[in-house]
Design a protein around this motif. Structure first.
Motif, PDB file in Angstrom:
ATOM      1  N   VAL A 127      -1.387  -6.329 -12.762  1.00  0.00           N
ATOM      2  CA  VAL A 127      -2.620  -7.112 -12.724  1.00  0.00           C
ATOM      3  C   VAL A 127      -3.727  -6.256 -13.326  1.00  0.00           C
ATOM      4  O   VAL A 127      -3.872  -5.081 -12.970  1.00  0.00           O
ATOM      5  CB  VAL A 127      -2.983  -7.520 -11.285  1.00  0.00           C
ATOM      6  CG1 VAL A 127      -4.247  -8.355 -11.270  1.00  0.00           C
ATOM      7  CG2 VAL A 127      -1.841  -8.279 -10.634  1.00  0.00           C
ATOM      8  N   GLU A 142      -3.161  -2.585 -11.739  1.00  0.00           N
ATOM      9  CA  GLU A 142      -2.276  -2.351 -10.600  1.00  0.00           C
ATOM     10  C   GLU A 142      -0.878  -2.813 -10.988  1.00  0.00           C
ATOM     11  O   GLU A 142      -0.720  -3.926 -11.511  1.00  0.00           O
ATOM     12  CB  GLU A 142      -2.727  -3.162  -9.374  1.00  0.00           C
ATOM     13  CG  GLU A 142      -3.881  -2.568  -8.614  1.00  0.00           C
ATOM     14  CD  GLU A 142      -4.194  -3.419  -7.391  1.00  0.00           C
ATOM     15  OE1 GLU A 142      -4.420  -2.849  -6.312  1.00  0.00           O
ATOM     16  OE2 GLU A 142      -4.221  -4.662  -7.521  1.00  0.00           O
ATOM     17  N   PHE A 144       3.161  -3.603  -9.808  1.00  0.00           N
ATOM     18  CA  PHE A 144       3.969  -4.005  -8.661  1.00  0.00           C
ATOM     19  C   PHE A 144       5.437  -3.992  -9.067  1.00  0.00           C
ATOM     20  O   PHE A 144       5.796  -4.521 -10.114  1.00  0.00           O
ATOM     21  CB  PHE A 144       3.558  -5.398  -8.180  1.00  0.00           C
ATOM     22  CG  PHE A 144       2.121  -5.483  -7.754  1.00  0.00           C
ATOM     23  CD1 PHE A 144       1.761  -5.266  -6.438  1.00  0.00           C
ATOM     24  CD2 PHE A 144       1.120  -5.749  -8.687  1.00  0.00           C
ATOM     25  CE1 PHE A 144       0.431  -5.333  -6.039  1.00  0.00           C
ATOM     26  CE2 PHE A 144      -0.212  -5.823  -8.304  1.00  0.00           C
ATOM     27  CZ  PHE A 144      -0.556  -5.606  -6.982  1.00  0.00           C
ATOM     28  N   HIS A 161      -0.699  -7.026  -1.376  1.00  0.00           N
ATOM     29  CA  HIS A 161      -2.136  -6.769  -1.366  1.00  0.00           C
ATOM     30  C   HIS A 161      -2.554  -6.180  -2.707  1.00  0.00           C
ATOM     31  O   HIS A 161      -1.928  -5.239  -3.202  1.00  0.00           O
ATOM     32  CB  HIS A 161      -2.509  -5.804  -0.235  1.00  0.00           C
ATOM     33  CG  HIS A 161      -2.125  -6.322   1.120  1.00  0.00           C
ATOM     34  ND1 HIS A 161      -2.861  -7.263   1.796  1.00  0.00           N
ATOM     35  CD2 HIS A 161      -1.065  -6.026   1.924  1.00  0.00           C
ATOM     36  CE1 HIS A 161      -2.284  -7.539   2.943  1.00  0.00           C
ATOM     37  NE2 HIS A 161      -1.196  -6.796   3.052  1.00  0.00           N
ATOM     38  N   SER A 162      -3.599  -6.749  -3.276  1.00  0.00           N
ATOM     39  CA  SER A 162      -4.076  -6.293  -4.580  1.00  0.00           C
ATOM     40  C   SER A 162      -5.582  -6.109  -4.544  1.00  0.00           C
ATOM     41  O   SER A 162      -6.326  -7.043  -4.233  1.00  0.00           O
ATOM     42  CB  SER A 162      -3.718  -7.313  -5.667  1.00  0.00           C
ATOM     43  OG  SER A 162      -4.412  -7.039  -6.871  1.00  0.00           O
ATOM     44  N   ARG A 163      -6.049  -4.922  -4.896  1.00  0.00           N
ATOM     45  CA  ARG A 163      -7.485  -4.652  -4.961  1.00  0.00           C
ATOM     46  C   ARG A 163      -8.108  -5.296  -6.197  1.00  0.00           C
ATOM     47  O   ARG A 163      -9.318  -5.526  -6.232  1.00  0.00           O
ATOM     48  CB  ARG A 163      -7.736  -3.150  -4.971  1.00  0.00           C
ATOM     49  CG  ARG A 163      -7.383  -2.465  -3.642  1.00  0.00           C
ATOM     50  CD  ARG A 163      -7.673  -0.973  -3.733  1.00  0.00           C
ATOM     51  NE  ARG A 163      -9.093  -0.736  -4.026  1.00  0.00           N
ATOM     52  CZ  ARG A 163      -9.547   0.342  -4.644  1.00  0.00           C
ATOM     53  NH1 ARG A 163      -8.696   1.277  -5.066  1.00  0.00           N
ATOM     54  NH2 ARG A 163     -10.829   0.505  -4.856  1.00  0.00           N
TER      55      ARG A 163
END
Length: 398
Positions: A127, A142, A144, A161-163
């Protein structure tokens, strides 16, 4: 059905199959490689729509490939996300991995695969906020360790969970549903894109086609100009900086009629002091920067040849710029191209002076260029405060 796709359908309560059919052989042919099988089956089961995290703190919009001129193309809907990631990567290669392929978006962030394997079913998800949409100290990218459908399962269950997707983790308003489909009819309408079309405008025979002084003298007579320019460009400098010879009629024009506005529409300004005196491209720095960021346009930009070189601006309900379509041949044969801010294009089969004569005479069948009602055929700007001057003597317009 793919096991992960079935699990996602159960989690979201989705039943049935999408009515949107994607010809994957066409999509893969345009890409030059295949896309992951779970993603393809995802789009066969789910219609275009949005997946939500619990509390709607994050969302991911997943849509089939758009159509460009009737042909399905994976990249069309992601031009902005790809451009932002690429621009950031050029300056910060350590932040953005190579081989990003887009497949979804979330408002501003884009959702990609990272192609670290020749097997697309081994690709993982990343992302990216493109660098320009960062919130506080969140990362640019990010990654994954999962595929597309597993990523969506993690999103809707709250296990992922993604900041980048949810930098504040604040709940949003809206019904607590994990998947919301779009209206397929509306999606089919807005996902059908067309390449920019170029209007061809013929002015041959409507204005003098002689390059050089005779045609410029006609223009000067039509607009009533009898004075002298206060600024005379050094064309040897301009052409050396550009790396190309310019059309003769343009050079004679600015040696005969000074900077000014024609028919309240076209502003012609000589290359003056713009960091480097005589630098034509320097006069249009912002224009060239803006055009370089537009991917879907019908012409290349100089220094690519054939390519566009700007020489004037125009105003009106639709403003824009005028270019030559330059090539390695005779510059006196370069056609003029008009580009509007609304994305419209027109190409004229004449040069600068012939176009201006047709404009001021009101004989130009153009949707972008037409005389402004009530405006004079020509208005000089060389008498304005701060106008450039490099001549010792001049005669004012009568």
């Amino acid at each position: 059905m793919h096991e992960r796709v079935r699990e996602l359908a159960e989690l979201t309560g989705w039943h049935g199959r999408s009515s949107v059919v994607t010809p994957w052989d066409v999509v893969h042919g345009r890409l030059g490689f295949e896309l992951p099988s779970d993603y393809r089956e995802l789009l066969e089961v789910f219609p275009p729509g949005t997946f939500y995290a619990p509390g709607r703190i994050a969302d991911v919009i997943v849509q089939p490939p758009f159509r460009l001129d009737g042909v399905h193309d994976q990249m069309v809907q992601f031009e902005t996300e790809v451009d932002e990631a690429e621009r950031w990567r050029r300056d910060h290669p350590e932040d953005v991995p190579e081989g990003l392929v887009p497949w979804a978006r979330s408002g501003r962030p884009g959702v990609f695969w990272v192609r670290r394997s020749p097997d697309p079913d081994q690709w993982t998800v990343a992302v990216s906020n493109g660098g320009i949409w960062r919130y506080d100290d969140e990362p640019v990218v990010e990654e994954f360790d999962c595929g597309a459908v597993e990523f969506l399962i993690g999103l809707v269950t709250g296990r992922l969970h993604s900041r980048v997707l949810a930098p504040t983790a604040e709940p949003r308003t809206g019904p607590p549903i994990p998947f919301e489909p779009e209206d397929v009819g509306q999606w089919l309408a807005y996902s059908d894109k067309r390449s920019p079309q170029v209007g061809r405008v013929s002015l041959r025979g409507s204005s003098p086609m002689v390059s050089g002084s005779p045609a410029v003298d006609v223009l000067a007579d039509v607009v009533g100009w009898t004075g002298q320019p206060r600024w005379r460009p050094d064309w040897a400098v301009t052409e050396r900086l550009l790396g190309l010879a310019l059309p003769d009629d343009y050079k004679v024009l600015l040696a005969t009629i000074p900077m000014g506005e024609y028919a309240g529409k076209v502003l012609v300004t000589p290359p003056t002091v713009t960091g480097r005196e005589g630098d034509l491209l320097g006069l249009f720095t912002e224009t060239m920067k803006a055009r370089a960021e537009v991917r879907d346009q019908p012409y290349a930009l100089y220094p690519e040849l054939p390519g566009l070189i700007p020489w004037a601006e125009f105003s009106g309900p639709v403003s824009g710029e005028l270019f030559w379509l330059a090539d390695e041949g005779d510059p006196n044969q370069w056609p003029v191209v008009a580009s509007g801010a609304d994305g419209s294009w027109e190409e004229f089969d004449v040069g600068v002076v012939a176009l201006l004569i047709a404009l001021v005479r009101g004989r130009i069948p153009s949707e972008l260029l037409s005389p402004e009602p009530g405006e004079p055929a020509y208005r000089t700007f060389q008498d304005l405060p701060g106008a450039p001057s490099n001549t010792a003597s001049h005669r004012r317009q009568r």
